[in-house]
Design an enzyme around this catalytic site. Structure first.
Site, PDB file in Angstrom:
ATOM      1  N   GLN A 211       0.818  -1.213   0.000  1.00  0.00           N
ATOM      2  CA  GLN A 211       0.000   0.000   0.000  1.00  0.00           C
ATOM      3  C   GLN A 211       0.855   1.268   0.000  1.00  0.00           C
ATOM      4  OE1 GLN A 211      -3.272  -0.010  -0.316  1.00  0.00           O
ATOM      5  NE2 GLN A 211      -3.467  -2.238  -0.242  1.00  0.00           N
ATOM      6  N   CYS A 372      -9.474  -8.053   4.905  1.00  0.00           N
ATOM      7  CA  CYS A 372      -8.405  -9.025   5.217  1.00  0.00           C
ATOM      8  C   CYS A 372      -7.582  -8.571   6.418  1.00  0.00           C
ATOM      9  CB  CYS A 372      -7.500  -9.281   4.007  1.00  0.00           C
ATOM     10  SG  CYS A 372      -8.310 -10.151   2.665  1.00  0.00           S
TER      11      CYS A 372
END
Length: 415
Positions: A211, A372
């Site tokens: 990310q 998740c």
């Protein structure tokens, strides 16, 4: 469509950038698509799509094994992409770039290799905010070896509690595995401080940077991490391709993750010797088109400018946090100052799934659920969130559209 920041200057030509992404012209439920699910996957600029098509139309061949022209073209493009990525993350040597199927496989390569050296009582440090892909592989190692998982807590604002992290490190710690940026909250961790603390005890550090790469420059030498993992599809490249960066000495300490073609030096029935890095960790025919497409995505990001992307997205994130936070009945999860452009939130009295379904009717694509990160959701005692995650092709106007959508959700559910 052009975005104007608080400084009054447009740091990016957003209209031109959006024109590079054909998928952004899609209409959903007869509404213009507002795509705010970039932490799940990003759209692809046309140059990436075109480069993949070019490979299959005129260069398609296997790499490293042929003397014919097409094989040489494919090999040059494949290894050229490795060099492009090396420069982008400022690795010292192209042998430090290993191609995998994505962040998950990159972490598994390291976990499988290091796991062979662990024993009962050894410890692995992760954090509450990790994606499951940076938890489950280490749990599997613990199950096989008797090692223990030690978990760094997260504060109410969504930050790692660094003081407790430092207290967890000791002479039994064999590796630290942490995310650079939370996929669920957007929190950016103080990576260099975390790495320095581990290195003072000679503990290697793996960073999940899936990310981080889409939102600005990442310099592995500045971070000084031993391993860094990321995925192509999170950074405007193809799915099914990722990278494991490792310092040469760290990679050389890992046994081969898989056996097969292209990773050997010599094979006989009395034994096999292995090739040098990076091929030793890339068994079998790789995802050649994916690698070449990822190389094109990195070149595209360089043409836009990682620093410029970071500046623009910081403005976008601040605006989104402010506007969404101003809606009565909305609770933002993860309020730290240093964030990637991610806003996770809950609407009072509305399940995230229901909110996401109404927003979809309005053409707004967000992610709902636990992302998740079930341990993180348990930390906040919530089932999940609505997550709006932005990229540099998103606009301030799209933030306003999302806010109107949230108010529409509240109307639908009588809140």
């Amino acid at each position: 469509m052009e975005a104007i920041t608080q400084t009054g200057k447009p740091p990016l030509d957003i209209a031109a950038i959006r024109n590079d992404f054909p998928a952004l012209r899609t209409r959903v439920n007869d509404q213009p698509l507002v795509y705010l699910d970039n932490a799940a996957t990003t759209h692809k600029p046309k140059v990436v799509v075109d480069r993949i098509v070019q490979f299959y139309e005129s260069e398609n061949s296997n790499v490293h094994r042929g003397v014919h022209r097409l094989s040489q073209l494919a090999t040059d493009a494949y290894e050229g992409a490795r060099e492009t990525i090396r420069k982008y993350i400022k690795a010292r040597d192209s042998r430090e770039i290993i191609f995998t199927s994505g962040t998950t496989e990159s972490i598994n390569v390291v976990a499988a290799g290091l796991g062979q050296r662990l024993a009962p009582g050894d410890e692995i440090v992760v954090s509450v905010m990790e994606h499951h892909s940076n938890i489950v592989p280490w749990q599997m190692v613990c199950e096989r070896t008797g090692a223990r998982l030690q978990v760094v807590p997260v504060s109410e604002s969504g930050e790692l509690v660094v003081e407790q992290y430092e207290q967890l490190l000791n002479d039994r710690t064999r590796i630290v595995a942490l995310c650079h940026t939370s996929n669920a909250l957007g929190t950016r961790n103080p990576v260099r401080r975390l790495v320095d603390a581990a290195h003072r005890l000679s503990i290697p550090v793996l960073i999940d940077a899936a990310q981080a790469l889409p939102h600005g420059p990442v310099d592995v030498q500045q971070l000084d991490c031993d391993f860094l993992c990321f995925s192509g599809h999170k950074m405007f490249g193809p799915t099914g391709i990722g990278v494991l960066y490792g310092k040469l000495e760290a990679l050389e300490s890992l046994p081969p993750y898989q056996g097969g073609g292209d990773m050997i030096d010599h094979v006989s029935f009395t034994g096999t010797t292995y090739d040098d890095l990076p091929h030793r960790l890339e068994a079998g025919t790789p995802n050649i088109a994916g690698v070449i497409g990822l190389g094109a995505a990195v070149e595209y990001l360089e043409s836009v400018g990682p620093e410029t992307i970071n500046i623009y997205e910081a403005e976008l994130a601040r605006y989104a946090m402010q506007q969404i936070g101003n809606v009565d009945g909305v609770r933002i999860i993860g309020t730290t100052e240093d964030k990637s452009p991610v806003v996770s939130f809950l609407i009072n009295g509305v399940h995230p799934y229901d909110a996401g379904s109404v927003l979809d009717k309005l053409g707004i694509a967000v992610r709902t659920g636990h992302h998740c990160t079930q341990p993180l959701m348990e930390r906040f005692e919530i089932p999940g969130t609505v997550r709006a995650s932005f990229a540099f092709y998103n606009t301030m106007e799209e933030v306003d559209t999302l806010v109107r959508g949230i108010r529409r959700v509240q109307e639908v559910f009588g809140q």
